[in-house]
Write an enzyme that holds these catalytic residues in place. Sequence first.
Site, mmCIF file in Angstrom:
data_model
loop_
_atom_site.group_PDB
_atom_site.id
_atom_site.type_symbol
_atom_site.label_atom_id
_atom_site.label_comp_id
_atom_site.label_asym_id
_atom_site.label_seq_id
_atom_site.Cartn_x
_atom_site.Cartn_y
_atom_site.Cartn_z
ATOM 1 N N HIS A 48 0.826 -1.210 0.000
ATOM 2 C CA HIS A 48 0.000 0.000 0.000
ATOM 3 C C HIS A 48 0.861 1.261 0.000
ATOM 4 C CE1 HIS A 48 -2.406 3.101 2.280
ATOM 5 N NE2 HIS A 48 -3.172 2.869 1.245
ATOM 6 N N GLU A 51 2.256 1.859 -3.410
ATOM 7 C CA GLU A 51 1.241 2.447 -4.292
ATOM 8 C C GLU A 51 1.173 3.962 -4.100
ATOM 9 O OE1 GLU A 51 -2.919 3.846 -3.590
ATOM 10 O OE2 GLU A 51 -2.841 1.725 -2.991
#
Length: 421
Positions: A48, A51
């Site tokens: 995450h 990203e």
Amino acid sequence: MSSVKVTTLANGLRVASDTMDSVETVSLGLWVGVGTRDEVAEVNGVAHLLEHMAFKGTARRSARQIAEEIEAVGGHLNAYTSRESTAYYAKVLADDAPLAADILSDILQNSTFDEAELARERDVVLQEIGQSQDTPDDLIFDFFQETAFPDQPMGWPVLGRPEVVGGMPRQALVDHMARTYGAERMVLCAAGRISHAELLALGEDMLGGLAGASQIDSGSADYVGGDFREERPLEQAHLVLGMPGFAHSEPDYYAAGLFSTMLGGGMSSRLFQEVREKRGLVYSIYCFHSAFRDGGLFGVYAGTGPDRLDELVEVIGKEIHDLGAAPGDEEIERARVQIKASLLMSRESSGARAEALANQLLIYGRPIPVDEIVTRIEAIDRAAIGRVAERLSSGPITTAALGPVAGLPNFEAIAARLTGS
């Protein structure tokens, strides 16, 4: 003739297009078959955070330039991380597809992971985690997932744990990307006003040199189940009750989706009508079915007052058994139509079509024609609904409860009501 075309480049990258001549835009992105379940415990949350950091500057563009370039043509960029995939995507006017493809390929190949940017973005993600901690109807699902899949990546939070994310070093992002972001696990996908030849040329030019291999061993998703409850001073008790679901590849995968719709997928569903409309026990109640490569989760979420928990659990268990024992032909057809309508309406969105195509390639290795999906949905009968109910009722059960939950029946009593044992 199908509007979908797929070509695999020499490095293993799949280039997939779904041409829509009736629109003026293109939705395109890179979908990577890597998610939270591919992490190691020491860096939970790295997928995450990676990203986030992809948009924070490359060797060619600063974070501000990335934002300004896409917005200068009226487009937008976004991304998301799930347990099994990560997506980076854009929507632009058709003439600007080369720019969007250039930015996406740039952030996946040339991100610098600047230390100052990383320090700021760690704080941003910590704020995101803090926000989720203050949102009990979101947080409860992390507790549910972790209880269903304890001590394994499938049960870890997608956002990561604050104590890990807060100290995540730059090298962890570099190593994770190098280890997992091989071209063979990626799909460059576009839907809208773009030809396959155009997209293929962009893919070959911008991503043809991407390294092909990945080093991933995500292991199996080992469902265990169990009981989680945490007392908090909230107005409502938030409750998720569930059991193992169906993998994408299982024959009754679509039947499980239909069962979920019939039980708690809309205002006409059994749970909404009985629990909310008839008894007034809740404001919100719904079913979900999350499928993975090698398993799944089926569950019911509801929020209710602390003095209504026992009745709520009893009604949920009864409705699950009643639906499995005697599904009505009319409600089966109504659920079929709901699912088919949702599928066909999504075909009007270039973004939904690109995402669906990319996920089909990651999950099944091939595009799934709409007619094939519709045929599978139409083939679901009462026997299939019965099989789903029997499988779900076999357990084991997972419960997660947050808020004023002292009045919740004990785990054994809940399991007995849901399994009929």
